[in-house]
Scaffold this motif. Structure first.
Motif, PDB file in Angstrom:
ATOM      1  N   PHE A 197       0.836  -1.202   0.000  1.00 30.30           N
ATOM      2  CA  PHE A 197       0.000   0.000   0.000  1.00 30.30           C
ATOM      3  C   PHE A 197       0.873   1.256   0.000  1.00 30.30           C
ATOM      4  CE2 PHE A 197      -2.092   3.369   2.497  1.00 30.30           C
ATOM      5  CZ  PHE A 197      -3.221   3.592   1.725  1.00 30.30           C
ATOM      6  N   HIS A 198       1.870   1.302   0.878  1.00 29.72           N
ATOM      7  CA  HIS A 198       2.733   2.485   0.979  1.00 29.72           C
ATOM      8  C   HIS A 198       3.669   2.594  -0.226  1.00 29.72           C
ATOM      9  CE1 HIS A 198       1.233   3.622   4.874  1.00 29.72           C
ATOM     10  NE2 HIS A 198       1.502   2.423   5.375  1.00 29.72           N
ATOM     11  N   THR A 199       4.124   1.456  -0.735  1.00 29.38           N
ATOM     12  CA  THR A 199       4.963   1.463  -1.949  1.00 29.38           C
ATOM     13  C   THR A 199       4.160   2.005  -3.126  1.00 29.38           C
ATOM     14  OG1 THR A 199       6.282  -0.413  -1.190  1.00 29.38           O
ATOM     15  CG2 THR A 199       6.280   0.019  -3.549  1.00 29.38           C
ATOM     16  N   PHE A 200       2.934   1.529  -3.244  1.00 25.64           N
ATOM     17  CA  PHE A 200       2.031   1.981  -4.312  1.00 25.64           C
ATOM     18  C   PHE A 200       1.845   3.499  -4.232  1.00 25.64           C
ATOM     19  CE2 PHE A 200      -1.890   3.112  -6.299  1.00 25.64           C
ATOM     20  CZ  PHE A 200      -2.118   2.202  -7.310  1.00 25.64           C
ATOM     21  N   ASN A 201       1.497   3.998  -3.050  1.00 23.11           N
ATOM     22  CA  ASN A 201       1.243   5.431  -2.878  1.00 23.11           C
ATOM     23  C   ASN A 201       2.472   6.262  -3.239  1.00 23.11           C
ATOM     24  OD1 ASN A 201      -1.384   5.085  -2.092  1.00 23.11           O
ATOM     25  ND2 ASN A 201      -0.979   5.299   0.094  1.00 23.11           N
ATOM     26  N   HIS A 202       3.631   5.793  -2.783  1.00 17.24           N
ATOM     27  CA  HIS A 202       4.878   6.532  -3.020  1.00 17.24           C
ATOM     28  C   HIS A 202       5.158   6.634  -4.521  1.00 17.24           C
ATOM     29  CE1 HIS A 202       8.980   7.949  -2.146  1.00 17.24           C
ATOM     30  NE2 HIS A 202       9.352   7.189  -3.177  1.00 17.24           N
ATOM     31  N   LEU A 203       5.099   5.514  -5.214  1.00 17.10           N
ATOM     32  CA  LEU A 203       5.408   5.502  -6.643  1.00 17.10           C
ATOM     33  C   LEU A 203       4.366   6.277  -7.452  1.00 17.10           C
ATOM     34  CD1 LEU A 203       6.560   1.790  -7.151  1.00 17.10           C
ATOM     35  CD2 LEU A 203       7.998   3.832  -7.056  1.00 17.10           C
ATOM     36  N   HIS A 204       3.102   6.077  -7.105  1.00 14.86           N
ATOM     37  CA  HIS A 204       2.028   6.736  -7.860  1.00 14.86           C
ATOM     38  C   HIS A 204       2.092   8.246  -7.705  1.00 14.86           C
ATOM     39  CE1 HIS A 204      -2.113   7.669  -9.218  1.00 14.86           C
ATOM     40  NE2 HIS A 204      -1.957   6.579  -9.969  1.00 14.86           N
ATOM     41  N   SER A 205       2.432   8.722  -6.526  1.00 10.76           N
ATOM     42  CA  SER A 205       2.522  10.169  -6.290  1.00 10.76           C
ATOM     43  C   SER A 205       3.653  10.800  -7.101  1.00 10.76           C
ATOM     44  CB  SER A 205       2.739  10.455  -4.802  1.00 10.76           C
ATOM     45  OG  SER A 205       4.023   9.992  -4.375  1.00 10.76           O
ATOM     46  N   LEU A 206       4.668   9.989  -7.442  1.00 14.03           N
ATOM     47  CA  LEU A 206       5.791  10.482  -8.238  1.00 14.03           C
ATOM     48  C   LEU A 206       5.573  10.276  -9.736  1.00 14.03           C
ATOM     49  CD1 LEU A 206       8.782   9.169  -6.070  1.00 14.03           C
ATOM     50  CD2 LEU A 206       7.909  11.515  -6.193  1.00 14.03           C
ATOM     51  N   GLY A 207       4.421   9.717 -10.097  1.00  6.74           N
ATOM     52  CA  GLY A 207       4.133   9.478 -11.506  1.00  6.74           C
ATOM     53  C   GLY A 207       4.851   8.278 -12.084  1.00  6.74           C
ATOM     54  N   LYS A 208       5.285   7.371 -11.233  1.00  7.24           N
ATOM     55  CA  LYS A 208       5.951   6.159 -11.697  1.00  7.24           C
ATOM     56  C   LYS A 208       4.904   5.120 -12.107  1.00  7.24           C
ATOM     57  CE  LYS A 208       9.867   8.018 -10.492  1.00  7.24           C
ATOM     58  NZ  LYS A 208      10.789   8.557 -11.516  1.00  7.24           N
ATOM     59  N   GLN A 209       5.246   4.299 -13.101  1.00  6.29           N
ATOM     60  CA  GLN A 209       4.286   3.334 -13.635  1.00  6.29           C
ATOM     61  C   GLN A 209       4.175   2.091 -12.760  1.00  6.29           C
ATOM     62  OE1 GLN A 209       2.258   3.593 -16.601  1.00  6.29           O
ATOM     63  NE2 GLN A 209       1.307   1.883 -15.512  1.00  6.29           N
ATOM     64  N   ILE A 210       2.938   1.682 -12.499  1.00  8.08           N
ATOM     65  CA  ILE A 210       2.672   0.456 -11.733  1.00  8.08           C
ATOM     66  C   ILE A 210       1.811  -0.467 -12.594  1.00  8.08           C
ATOM     67  CG2 ILE A 210       1.669  -0.525  -9.631  1.00  8.08           C
ATOM     68  CD1 ILE A 210       1.992   2.390  -8.429  1.00  8.08           C
ATOM     69  N   ILE A 211       2.232  -1.719 -12.710  1.00  6.46           N
ATOM     70  CA  ILE A 211       1.489  -2.712 -13.487  1.00  6.46           C
ATOM     71  C   ILE A 211       1.276  -3.932 -12.602  1.00  6.46           C
ATOM     72  CG2 ILE A 211       1.473  -4.177 -15.539  1.00  6.46           C
ATOM     73  CD1 ILE A 211       3.778  -1.779 -16.293  1.00  6.46           C
ATOM     74  N   ILE A 212       0.048  -4.395 -12.551  1.00  8.48           N
ATOM     75  CA  ILE A 212      -0.318  -5.490 -11.649  1.00  8.48           C
ATOM     76  C   ILE A 212      -1.090  -6.535 -12.436  1.00  8.48           C
ATOM     77  CG2 ILE A 212      -1.613  -6.085  -9.545  1.00  8.48           C
ATOM     78  CD1 ILE A 212      -1.407  -2.980  -8.902  1.00  8.48           C
ATOM     79  N   SER A 213      -0.874  -7.805 -12.093  1.00 14.19           N
ATOM     80  CA  SER A 213      -1.698  -8.855 -12.701  1.00 14.19           C
ATOM     81  C   SER A 213      -2.363  -9.686 -11.613  1.00 14.19           C
ATOM     82  CB  SER A 213      -0.864  -9.759 -13.611  1.00 14.19           C
ATOM     83  OG  SER A 213      -0.211 -10.765 -12.862  1.00 14.19           O
ATOM     84  N   SER A 214      -3.481 -10.283 -11.984  1.00 18.34           N
ATOM     85  CA  SER A 214      -4.223 -11.107 -11.036  1.00 18.34           C
ATOM     86  C   SER A 214      -5.114 -12.080 -11.796  1.00 18.34           C
ATOM     87  CB  SER A 214      -5.081 -10.218 -10.135  1.00 18.34           C
ATOM     88  OG  SER A 214      -5.933 -10.999  -9.325  1.00 18.34           O
ATOM     89  N   ASP A 215      -5.641 -13.061 -11.085  1.00 18.57           N
ATOM     90  CA  ASP A 215      -6.528 -14.034 -11.739  1.00 18.57           C
ATOM     91  C   ASP A 215      -7.974 -13.578 -11.755  1.00 18.57           C
ATOM     92  OD1 ASP A 215      -7.000 -14.265  -9.023  1.00 18.57           O
ATOM     93  OD2 ASP A 215      -7.000 -16.452  -8.988  1.00 18.57           O
ATOM     94  N   LYS A 216      -8.264 -12.445 -11.106  1.00 21.10           N
ATOM     95  CA  LYS A 216      -9.645 -11.932 -11.079  1.00 21.10           C
ATOM     96  C   LYS A 216      -9.619 -10.418 -10.860  1.00 21.10           C
ATOM     97  CE  LYS A 216     -10.386 -14.676  -7.574  1.00 21.10           C
ATOM     98  NZ  LYS A 216     -10.983 -15.428  -6.443  1.00 21.10           N
ATOM     99  N   PRO A 217     -10.724  -9.707 -11.145  1.00 14.12           N
ATOM    100  CA  PRO A 217     -10.750  -8.258 -10.937  1.00 14.12           C
ATOM    101  C   PRO A 217     -10.783  -7.912  -9.449  1.00 14.12           C
ATOM    102  CG  PRO A 217     -12.901  -9.045 -11.623  1.00 14.12           C
ATOM    103  CD  PRO A 217     -11.963 -10.209 -11.746  1.00 14.12           C
ATOM    104  N   PRO A 218     -10.367  -6.697  -9.078  1.00 14.71           N
ATOM    105  CA  PRO A 218     -10.301  -6.300  -7.664  1.00 14.71           C
ATOM    106  C   PRO A 218     -11.612  -6.481  -6.904  1.00 14.71           C
ATOM    107  CG  PRO A 218      -9.205  -4.675  -9.034  1.00 14.71           C
ATOM    108  CD  PRO A 218      -9.864  -5.634  -9.972  1.00 14.71           C
TER     109      PRO A 218
END
Length: 462
Positions: A239-260
């Motif tokens: 959660f904190h890693t996500f927030n930090h990167l997203h606030s800096l405009g860094k790209q986040i890509i996630i995969s999963s077997d189902k939608p959130p």
């Protein structure tokens, strides 16, 4: 050092033994051969000036190709050249043009990427064209269009391929980009290890290096995010890693077997962040796409030399509907069965039927069998099934083999003796030792506990 050059003495010795070469033939024709270069999937072999390139090519080309494939588990083309061969100039030019790609490969390896997974090798169909176009747009403008990009779909449909494609594309166009691809298992295990180190060392908190690693990334890709559900510390760090990167405009890509929205046990704050970008789904491929995937694999893996009839390819495409992994796996098994028959007879529907017997009826509930467990272990640890069944004792092979022993024993009713037979004829006492070792390690190793839990979910997702 290139693996071909490194293994060359073993390769030619294997050739000598397997083909029963006389000492004079071996010393005259084979021993003087030198690896001039290895470019992509082609080996250039230098022949001494006093030897006949034509004679060596005619007599030893095919045996050498077979020996190299057996030793390295990879197919190579072979070209024999002499010292005054005019092709040497073109080889040198090819070597120079490969400098850039080698640098990119090195960066890709550091990022945990597989170079074979690119947009060029991805087969686009109706089932995945939205996910493909979204991934390509993300790769072309990281951090600017879809952030985060959340790719979801069933097992073996190409999510990981797309993630690697994005990362490889970004590195191809910007070698300085800090790209990091990990599975959720790796992320979780690093959280566990960092917390453990932090408890031991008061002077240097264990989470410092972890946070520096993940929060300095320009592009972060996390595969199979569903496996962090229920792991409180891991969810908190992500959660904190996500927030930090997203606030800096860094790209986040996630995969999963189902939608959130289908993650009942996932924290609401994480769900909302997953849904703030773009959700792209991949479904099972239709018949036309399955045919295209098989034909692409035949092309990329140089399987066209087996002259697989069209009706056999169609038979596979008609019967394997659930996922790409099983589709490609059935083709691999078909070739393996053909090789077991010493390439005798024809590749026909009868042989294909034998190859597909463990894959057909994918709509039925998947039965947990020893063979399935061995397949999943092979894929998870990136160890070949033949190595799992071999007598090799190095840790990279023996430990996954013991995990397989443990899971077969605990997830099926298979007796020790039968497990031993399935794993290459091991004695029942060896199997018992392996099962007991993993059982004991699980009591004291939290990382192993996490890994076993993930493998069990892969084996039996329900």
């Amino acid at each position: 050092m290139n693996v071909v050059k490194e293994k060359w003495p073993e390769i030619i010795e294997h050739l000598r033994v397997e083909h029963e070469l006389a000492n004079i033939s071996f010393n005259t024709w084979i021993k003087p051969l030198k690896i001039y270069d290895v470019l992509d999937d082609t080996i250039y072999i230098l022949v001494e000036s006093n030897a006949s390139v034509e004679y060596i090519e005619k007599k030893y080309l095919l045996p050498l190709k077979v020996c190299i494939a057996e030793m390295l588990d990879e197919e190579y083309e072979i070209i024999f050249i002499s010292e005054d061969d005019e092709r040497i100039n073109s080889i040198e030019k090819s070597r120079q043009t490969n400098v850039h790609s080698k640098k990119v490969k090195t960066a890709a390896e550091k990022a945990g990427l597989l170079p074979k997974y690119t947009f060029e090798t991805f087969v686009v169909g109706k089932n995945n064209e939205f996910a493909y176009s979204s991934s390509l747009a993300t790769a072309e403008s990281p951090g600017k269009v879809y952030n985060p990009l959340f790719i979801y779909g069933g097992v073996g449909l190409g999510k990981t391929h797309l993630m690697h494609s994005i990362a490889n594309f970004i590195l191809e166009n910007n070698q300085n980009a800090k790209v990091l691809y990990v599975t959720s298992e790796t992320f979780t295990n690093e959280v566990i290890e960092s917390l453990r180190t932090g408890r031991i060392s008061e002077s240097e908190p264990g989470m410092t290096k972890f946070r520096d690693k993940y929060r300095s990334a320009d592009v972060l890709l996390i595969d199979d995010i569903q496996f962090i559900i229920g792991k409180i510390a891991t969810q908190e760090e992500f959660f904190h890693t996500f927030n930090h990167l997203h606030s800096l405009g860094k790209q986040i890509i996630i995969s999963s077997d189902k939608p959130p929205k289908e993650f009942e046990a996932l924290e609401a704050r994480l769900k909302s962040r997953f849904e703030m970008g773009l959700l792209a789904d991949i479904s099972s491929p239709d018949y036309e796409t399955r045919m295209a995937i098989l034909q692409k694999k035949i092309e990329l893996d140089h399987l066209d030399r087996y002259k697989i009839p069209k009706d056999v390819i169609e038979y596979i495409a008609i019967n394997i509907k659930s996922n790409i992994r099983e589709l490609e796996g059935s083709l691999n098994k078909l070739i393996a069965l053909y090789k077991l028959n010493n390439n005798k007879g024809d590749i026909d529907i009868e042989l294909a039927s034998e190859a597909l017997k463990d894959y057909i009826s994918p709509e039925d509930k998947r039965e947990v069998t020893p063979e399935l467990i061995i397949d999943i272990i092979s894929e998870h640890y990136n160890v070949s099934i033949s190595d799992l069944k071999s007598t090799k004792r190095n840790a990279e092979i023996s430990y996954p083999r013991q995990v397989a022993m443990y899971l077969i024993r605990n997830m099926t009713d298979t007796p020790l003796k039968k497990i031993g037979a399935l794993l290459g004829g091991k004695d029942h006492s060896t199997i018992k030792h392996g099962v007991d070792k993993i059982s004991q390690d699980l009591k004291k190793d939290e990382l192993l506990t996490n890994t076993i839990s993930i493998i069990q979910k892969k084996i039996n997702p329900s």
